[in-house]
Design a protein around this motif. Sequence first.
Motif, PDB file in Angstrom:
ATOM      1  N   LEU A 181      -3.429  31.215  19.414  1.00 56.46           N
ATOM      2  CA  LEU A 181      -4.916  31.551  19.217  1.00 56.46           C
ATOM      3  C   LEU A 181      -5.082  33.032  19.452  1.00 56.46           C
ATOM      4  O   LEU A 181      -5.081  33.561  20.581  1.00 56.46           O
ATOM      5  CB  LEU A 181      -5.911  30.634  19.889  1.00 56.46           C
ATOM      6  N   SER A 228      -5.526  37.252  17.570  1.00 57.00           N
ATOM      7  CA  SER A 228      -5.480  38.247  16.147  1.00 57.00           C
ATOM      8  C   SER A 228      -4.328  38.777  16.017  1.00 57.00           C
ATOM      9  O   SER A 228      -3.375  38.697  16.846  1.00 57.00           O
ATOM     10  CB  SER A 228      -6.559  39.387  16.423  1.00 57.00           C
ATOM     11  N   THR A 279      -3.530  31.901  14.414  1.00 55.92           N
ATOM     12  CA  THR A 279      -4.808  31.699  13.867  1.00 55.92           C
ATOM     13  C   THR A 279      -5.779  32.219  14.825  1.00 55.92           C
ATOM     14  O   THR A 279      -5.604  32.525  15.941  1.00 55.92           O
ATOM     15  CB  THR A 279      -5.070  30.322  13.564  1.00 55.92           C
ATOM     16  N   ASP A 280      -7.068  32.602  14.197  1.00 49.07           N
ATOM     17  CA  ASP A 280      -7.922  33.376  15.053  1.00 49.07           C
ATOM     18  C   ASP A 280      -9.236  32.431  15.204  1.00 49.07           C
ATOM     19  O   ASP A 280     -10.443  32.905  15.532  1.00 49.07           O
ATOM     20  CB  ASP A 280      -8.428  34.800  14.380  1.00 49.07           C
ATOM     21  N   ASN A 281      -8.819  31.085  14.692  1.00 48.90           N
ATOM     22  CA  ASN A 281      -9.948  30.249  14.585  1.00 48.90           C
ATOM     23  C   ASN A 281      -9.926  28.940  15.520  1.00 48.90           C
ATOM     24  O   ASN A 281      -8.675  28.306  15.003  1.00 48.90           O
ATOM     25  CB  ASN A 281     -10.486  29.733  13.077  1.00 48.90           C
ATOM     26  N   LEU A 282     -10.583  28.949  16.258  1.00 47.29           N
ATOM     27  CA  LEU A 282     -10.381  27.314  17.259  1.00 47.29           C
ATOM     28  C   LEU A 282     -10.511  26.184  16.462  1.00 47.29           C
ATOM     29  O   LEU A 282      -9.852  25.191  16.579  1.00 47.29           O
ATOM     30  CB  LEU A 282     -11.470  27.356  18.382  1.00 47.29           C
ATOM     31  N   SER A 283     -11.318  26.175  15.472  1.00 48.04           N
ATOM     32  CA  SER A 283     -11.483  25.167  14.548  1.00 48.04           C
ATOM     33  C   SER A 283      -9.946  24.632  13.739  1.00 48.04           C
ATOM     34  O   SER A 283      -9.717  23.489  13.511  1.00 48.04           O
ATOM     35  CB  SER A 283     -12.556  25.065  13.536  1.00 48.04           C
ATOM     36  N   THR A 284      -9.329  25.947  13.341  1.00 46.31           N
ATOM     37  CA  THR A 284      -7.963  25.473  12.512  1.00 46.31           C
ATOM     38  C   THR A 284      -6.963  25.167  13.629  1.00 46.31           C
ATOM     39  O   THR A 284      -6.269  24.576  13.183  1.00 46.31           O
ATOM     40  CB  THR A 284      -7.728  26.926  12.145  1.00 46.31           C
ATOM     41  N   LYS A 327      -7.472  21.223  13.646  1.00 48.20           N
ATOM     42  CA  LYS A 327      -6.821  20.812  12.501  1.00 48.20           C
ATOM     43  C   LYS A 327      -5.371  20.827  12.689  1.00 48.20           C
ATOM     44  O   LYS A 327      -4.741  19.708  12.326  1.00 48.20           O
ATOM     45  CB  LYS A 327      -7.429  21.645  11.314  1.00 48.20           C
ATOM     46  N   ARG A 332      -9.698  35.895  25.324  1.00 56.55           N
ATOM     47  CA  ARG A 332     -10.540  35.148  24.610  1.00 56.55           C
ATOM     48  C   ARG A 332     -11.160  34.059  25.580  1.00 56.55           C
ATOM     49  O   ARG A 332     -11.907  33.345  25.073  1.00 56.55           O
ATOM     50  CB  ARG A 332      -9.710  34.240  23.634  1.00 56.55           C
TER      51      ARG A 332
END
Length: 248
Positions: free
Chosen positions: A27, A29, A53-58, A61, A78
Motif C-alpha cells: 500500500l 504510491s 496499490t494506492d487504494n485500501l479498498s483494492t 479485494k 500512511r
Amino acid sequence: MLNRERIFQVQDLTEANPRGRTSIPILGSEFCFPEDLLKTLAAEFDSVDFMRTDNLSTISKLRDERGNPRLMLIDAQRVTTRDEVLAAAEAAGTDMLVLAYGGRVPDRDLLLKGLNQAEPPRLGLLPLNVRIDVLLAMMRLLLCGEILVPEAVLKVLLENGQHVPLDAPDESAELVGSDLTRREWEVLSLLAEGKQNKIVAAELGLSEHTVKLHIHHLIHKLGVSNRTGAAIWYLARGEAADIPPDKS
C-alpha cells in the motif's frame, strides 16, 4: 531476467492466484515503491507476487481473491496512529504490517506501542534508503516472520536517554533481569544482535527447542511481550550488566 509476464504479475491486482504462489500486498504510491524496486523484489523472491496499490479498498479485494497474506508492506507515512495500523491490517487480513520508510524514521510513539504490543498486528520495519542487498536480506527475514530493528530506529526509540517503556513489573529497573541465568543472558545478547533461533542454537551448542524455552523464560522474567521487546530491553538496560555465574 524478468519477462513481461512476470512484471505484469507484480503490478496487476486482478490476476488469479497461481497455485503455490504467495501474494504480498503493498500500500503506497510509485514514489515510495518505484517499479524498479518491485522488479528487484520479484527477481529475488520468484515465488512471491508483490502487488502495489494506492487504494485500501483494492487491498481488501486482493484479500478476498487470494486469501490472507503473511504480511503487508505499507508506506509509513500512511499510518501514524494505532487505529490506522489496525484498519490497514484488517483490510489486508494480515497480522503483520511492515512500515516502509526512507530518510524519516516512522512515528516514535507508534513504534513504542507497536514493537511491544502483544496483540496483532505486529509491526515490522523496512528502510528503503539502504543498499539493495541489505534491503533484500531484511525482506527475507520479514517473510520468515522475523522483525529486525534498524540502528536508526533504535536511536529514535532511545533518544534523550529515555528507556523504551516496557510492560515491566512494578519493581526497580535494577531488579528486573536479576534472576536471569547465565545461559538466558547469553541467549538474550544474541537475540539483541538480530540472530535467528537456529543461529543462536548453533553458537551456544544448544537445540532450537532449548533456545525457544530460554526465550520463553527470559521474556516472562523481563515482563515484556515478545523477543523484540526483550532485545530492546537488553540494548537499553542490560548490555552493560555483568553476566551472572551459571545458576544451574
